[in-house]
Write a protein that holds these residues in place. Structure first.
Motif, PDB file in Angstrom:
ATOM      1  N   THR A  57      38.761  38.487  44.939  1.00 25.65           N
ATOM      2  CA  THR A  57      39.233  37.984  46.221  1.00 25.65           C
ATOM      3  C   THR A  57      38.823  36.528  46.396  1.00 25.65           C
ATOM      4  OG1 THR A  57      37.226  38.599  47.431  1.00 25.65           O
ATOM      5  CG2 THR A  57      38.947  40.285  47.216  1.00 25.65           C
ATOM      6  N   ARG A  58      39.471  35.859  47.322  1.00 21.29           N
ATOM      7  CA  ARG A  58      39.108  34.471  47.612  1.00 21.29           C
ATOM      8  C   ARG A  58      37.668  34.366  48.093  1.00 21.29           C
ATOM      9  NH1 ARG A  58      44.324  35.208  48.565  1.00 21.29           N
ATOM     10  NH2 ARG A  58      45.821  33.610  47.913  1.00 21.29           N
ATOM     11  N   ASP A  59      37.249  35.312  48.940  1.00 19.06           N
ATOM     12  CA  ASP A  59      35.878  35.278  49.448  1.00 19.06           C
ATOM     13  C   ASP A  59      34.864  35.438  48.324  1.00 19.06           C
ATOM     14  OD1 ASP A  59      36.629  34.862  52.056  1.00 19.06           O
ATOM     15  OD2 ASP A  59      36.586  36.985  52.611  1.00 19.06           O
ATOM     16  N   SER A  60      35.159  36.343  47.372  1.00 22.39           N
ATOM     17  CA  SER A  60      34.218  36.540  46.267  1.00 22.39           C
ATOM     18  C   SER A  60      34.162  35.299  45.381  1.00 22.39           C
ATOM     19  CB  SER A  60      34.598  37.769  45.437  1.00 22.39           C
ATOM     20  OG  SER A  60      35.753  37.534  44.648  1.00 22.39           O
ATOM     21  N   LEU A  61      35.312  34.630  45.200  1.00 18.99           N
ATOM     22  CA  LEU A  61      35.327  33.398  44.411  1.00 18.99           C
ATOM     23  C   LEU A  61      34.582  32.282  45.131  1.00 18.99           C
ATOM     24  CD1 LEU A  61      39.005  33.546  43.106  1.00 18.99           C
ATOM     25  CD2 LEU A  61      36.941  33.648  41.697  1.00 18.99           C
ATOM     26  N   LEU A  62      34.745  32.198  46.445  1.00 20.10           N
ATOM     27  CA  LEU A  62      33.996  31.196  47.223  1.00 20.10           C
ATOM     28  C   LEU A  62      32.495  31.402  47.052  1.00 20.10           C
ATOM     29  CD1 LEU A  62      35.821  30.794  50.678  1.00 20.10           C
ATOM     30  CD2 LEU A  62      35.444  29.026  48.964  1.00 20.10           C
ATOM     31  N   ASN A  63      32.062  32.661  47.177  1.00 15.59           N
ATOM     32  CA  ASN A  63      30.633  32.947  47.074  1.00 15.59           C
ATOM     33  C   ASN A  63      30.099  32.686  45.664  1.00 15.59           C
ATOM     34  OD1 ASN A  63      30.535  33.761  49.755  1.00 15.59           O
ATOM     35  ND2 ASN A  63      30.933  35.906  49.266  1.00 15.59           N
TER      36      ASN A  63
END
Length: 225
Positions: free
Chosen positions: A175-181
């Motif tokens: 997910t985008r959130d997991s990639l951001l983190n």
């Protein structure tokens, strides 16, 4: 064309929509139309759209606002088609997430060529096996270099980290959130569009190998070796 791409044309002028639609249908694309921003956003939420051709000057919600809102939930490609040709207008379009910009009056052939170029660049079109070169794809973690067919491809730090992260998680939807983190860190306060922007830049540099990074609509991205 091996894959039918769905394009949404958003313009309050019916004749303009029909002109574009007639030409792109002949090129083999699926076409949907919307006469205003509200209708466009509804269609985008209900239908899988690959590319949007978007006018700026529309009653109610202008093209800039439509683009900003759709970027909250969609990574569809956007071509801004408008009579507004000043530099600041174009910059405003790119700032809200536009991928390309064409000013009126325009050539339908040029528009179709831009659609095809964007579709190929971002892997919306299938690539025939006979058109592919033998694979030579090597990411050197120690030297922090990517080599494709023996040629070194210059990547930014974030692009390198993102590709490395993808390759460590093959065939897994990220997910985008997991990639951001994972890439930017938990203390990053920007929005998820940073992920989409970095992936677009990375895909441009990967060329034909960009097909390895697949968009999973509504979820994120995955790496297919």
């Amino acid at each position: 064309m091996e894959q039918r791409i769905t394009i949404l044309i958003v313009d309050d002028e019916a004749l303009m929509r029909e002109l574009i639609a007639d030409y792109l249908v002949d090129e083999g694309y699926n076409i949907l139309q919307a006469e205003n921003g509200t209708e466009a956003l509804r269609i985008m939420k209900e239908t899988s759209i690959d590319l949007v051709i978007l006018d700026i000057m529309m009653p109610g919600m202008n093209g800039y606002e439509v683009c900003s809102r759709l970027r909250e939930f969609s990574d569809a490609l956007v071509i801004m088609l408008t009579a507004k040709s000043e530099e600041e207008d174009k910059l405003a379009g790119y700032k809200c997430g536009v991928d390309d910009y064409i000013t009126k009056p325009f050539s339908p052939k040029v528009l179709a060529a831009k659609v095809g170029a964007l579709a190929e660049r971002f892997c919306l079109l299938d690539i025939k096996p006979e058109e592919e070169e033998p694979e030579s794809f090597d990411l050197d973690e120690q030297a922090r270099e990517l080599r494709i067919q023996g040629k070194v491809i210059l990547l930014s730090s974030k692009e390198f980290e993102m590709l490395s992260h993808f390759m460590r998680h093959p065939n897994q939807v990220l997910t985008r959130d997991s990639l951001l983190n994972s890439i930017w860190g938990f203390d990053y306060f920007g929005d998820a569009r940073a992920v989409d922007t970095s992936i677009k830049r990375l895909r441009r540099k990967l060329g034909v190998e960009a097909r390895r990074i697949v968009t999973v609509r509504g979820n994120g991205y995955k790496y297919q070796p």
